[in-house]
Design a protein around this motif. Structure first.
Motif, PDB file in Angstrom:
ATOM      1  N   SER A 140      13.075  -3.809   5.525  1.00 51.25           N
ATOM      2  CA  SER A 140      11.429  -4.274   5.719  1.00 51.25           C
ATOM      3  C   SER A 140      10.606  -3.025   6.799  1.00 51.25           C
ATOM      4  N   GLU A 163      10.276   0.030   5.072  1.00 53.47           N
ATOM      5  CA  GLU A 163       9.133  -1.006   4.142  1.00 53.47           C
ATOM      6  C   GLU A 163       7.516   0.070   5.353  1.00 53.47           C
ATOM      7  N   ARG A 164       7.151  -1.238   5.397  1.00 59.94           N
ATOM      8  CA  ARG A 164       6.213  -1.159   6.983  1.00 59.94           C
ATOM      9  C   ARG A 164       6.366   0.379   6.858  1.00 59.94           C
ATOM     10  N   ARG A 165       6.715   1.594   7.800  1.00 62.23           N
ATOM     11  CA  ARG A 165       6.806   3.111   8.235  1.00 62.23           C
ATOM     12  C   ARG A 165       6.292   3.309   6.378  1.00 62.23           C
ATOM     13  N   TRP A 214       4.373   2.160   4.157  1.00 63.31           N
ATOM     14  CA  TRP A 214       3.162   1.935   4.219  1.00 63.31           C
ATOM     15  C   TRP A 214       2.004   2.440   4.879  1.00 63.31           C
ATOM     16  N   ARG A 215       2.549   2.717   6.047  1.00 60.25           N
ATOM     17  CA  ARG A 215       1.504   3.237   7.171  1.00 60.25           C
ATOM     18  C   ARG A 215       1.418   5.359   6.600  1.00 60.25           C
ATOM     19  N   GLN A 216       2.576   5.160   6.169  1.00 57.27           N
ATOM     20  CA  GLN A 216       2.585   6.800   5.896  1.00 57.27           C
ATOM     21  C   GLN A 216       1.377   6.659   4.380  1.00 57.27           C
ATOM     22  N   GLN A 217       1.319   5.883   3.478  1.00 62.00           N
ATOM     23  CA  GLN A 217       0.011   6.280   2.276  1.00 62.00           C
ATOM     24  C   GLN A 217      -1.376   5.671   3.096  1.00 62.00           C
ATOM     25  N   VAL A 218      -1.419   5.141   4.615  1.00 64.08           N
ATOM     26  CA  VAL A 218      -2.408   4.620   4.823  1.00 64.08           C
ATOM     27  C   VAL A 218      -3.166   5.698   5.296  1.00 64.08           C
ATOM     28  N   THR A 225       9.801  10.389   2.711  1.00 61.94           N
ATOM     29  CA  THR A 225      10.490   8.596   2.694  1.00 61.94           C
ATOM     30  C   THR A 225      11.491   8.558   1.514  1.00 61.94           C
TER      31      THR A 225
END
Length: 349
Positions: free
Chosen positions: A282, A285-287, A289-293, A339
């Motif tokens: 998890s 996954e959060r990291r 997601w932050r990179q995608q943002v 990633t």
């Protein structure tokens, strides 16, 4: 002083404050006190003693709590001092960059508004006003994450104590009339939220200490603190389902965790084991997601620059923005590879 000199002065002051903030970001992660923490030390000790006396009175007035032993109370007071000192020092450090960011934005916006540009002038003024503020906000959030990575300040004083004090208060409501203080909020809500904050803090500690270099985990640490977080969430659910008996069990559970933390025997933090893979997965996954943002924000800014440059017939700006897009695309490929390599890395060594 001309407008150009004023703009240059406030811009230099802002960039200097940001530079000083970033250069001293890791100082609060070290074991020694910083200069600002030394200034706040005496006041924090006085306030911690007062908070200890208030906590003892709350325990004495409660019919459910058992007064902790002196080592546990000393532990809470000691960590309370660390929490207050680090928070106050970080807040003082943020004052100059925030004020200089607002000043820089206002001066840039006023300078643009005083020019005789075309219809995009107002939009540019708003952008010039918000850009220093947004940049400072992002850097301040990164710095605060660096500065507050101490287990005691982040998880014990701020969350365990809050949960303990919330559970000491009566959680049942009597009478026909709702309480005047918070009629739309049940008394047990604060305890449920505090227990959830404590569970999140335990998981954050597991990730901070279990990933000392960001890549190589210590599975046993993750397992133990994941089990503790799961136990705290069980106590939280008990308070939500049964405000009386659940609150009694949660109070006893929090008291036991406090004693374990004070003793330093963290292997007794929670009975049973939990999976380390789930928490690490998890986290990755959060990291990701932050990179995608971040990638999406960068592409959006570059695309907006291209549209604005083409609308302004500024060929040079358009070419420069296109070059920026190429750079962002290169970084996008690098981040995707990073990633992917992190996702393929095993959770335990």
């Amino acid at each position: 002083m001309s407008k150009t000199d004023l703009v240059a002065l406030v811009f230099v002051a802002w960039t200097t404050s940001i530079w000083a903030l970033t250069m001293t970001a890791t100082s609060q992660r070290r074991g020694k006190r910083t200069f600002l923490e030394r200034l706040c030390w005496a006041r924090a000790r006085v306030r911690a003693r007062r908070r200890r006396a208030h906590l003892v009175r709350q325990i004495r007035d409660s019919s459910l709590a058992i007064r902790p032993d002196y080592p546990t109370l000393d532990y809470l007071e000691r960590e309370d001092v660390l929490y207050q000192v680090s928070r106050r020092a970080l807040g003082i450090k943020m004052i100059v960059p925030v004020l200089s960011a607002f000043s820089t934005g206002l001066v840039l916006a006023a300078t643009i508004e005083s020019t005789a540009w075309h219809v995009w002038r107002d939009a540019l003024a708003v952008g010039a006003l918000m850009t220093p503020i947004l940049i400072t906000g992002v850097i301040a959030s990164l710095v605060s994450n660096q500065g507050m990575q101490r287990w005691t300040t982040e998880a014990v004083t701020a969350t365990v104590r809050r949960a303990y004090e919330a559970l000491l208060k009566p959680l049942e409501v009597k009478g026909k009339v709702p309480p005047a203080a918070s009629p739309f909020n049940s008394p047990h809500v604060a305890a449920v939220q505090a227990l959830e904050d404590f569970a999140i803090a335990l998981e954050r500690y597991a990730l901070e200490r279990a990933l000392p270099d960001g890549r190589n985990p210590m599975p046993q640490v993750v397992v133990r603190f994941s089990a503790a977080a799961a136990l705290v969430r069980e106590l939280r659910d008990g308070v939500e389902l049964d405000r009386l008996d659940g609150a009694k069990r949660a109070l006893l559970g929090v008291e036991r965790i406090l004693k374990v933390l004070a003793s330093g025997q963290l292997q007794d933090l929670a009975p049973g084991d939990a999976s380390a893979d789930e928490l690490l997965h998890s986290h990755r996954e959060r990291r990701a997601w932050r990179q995608q943002v971040l990638r999406g924000s960068a592409f959006t800014l570059c695309l907006g620059g291209i549209v604005f440059a083409l609308a302004s017939s500024a060929v040079g700006v358009a070419l420069a923005t296109a070059a920026a897009v190429a750079v962002v695309a290169t970084w996008d490929k690098i981040l995707r590879l990073s990633t992917g390599s992190d996702g393929n890395r095993p959770a335990s060594s």
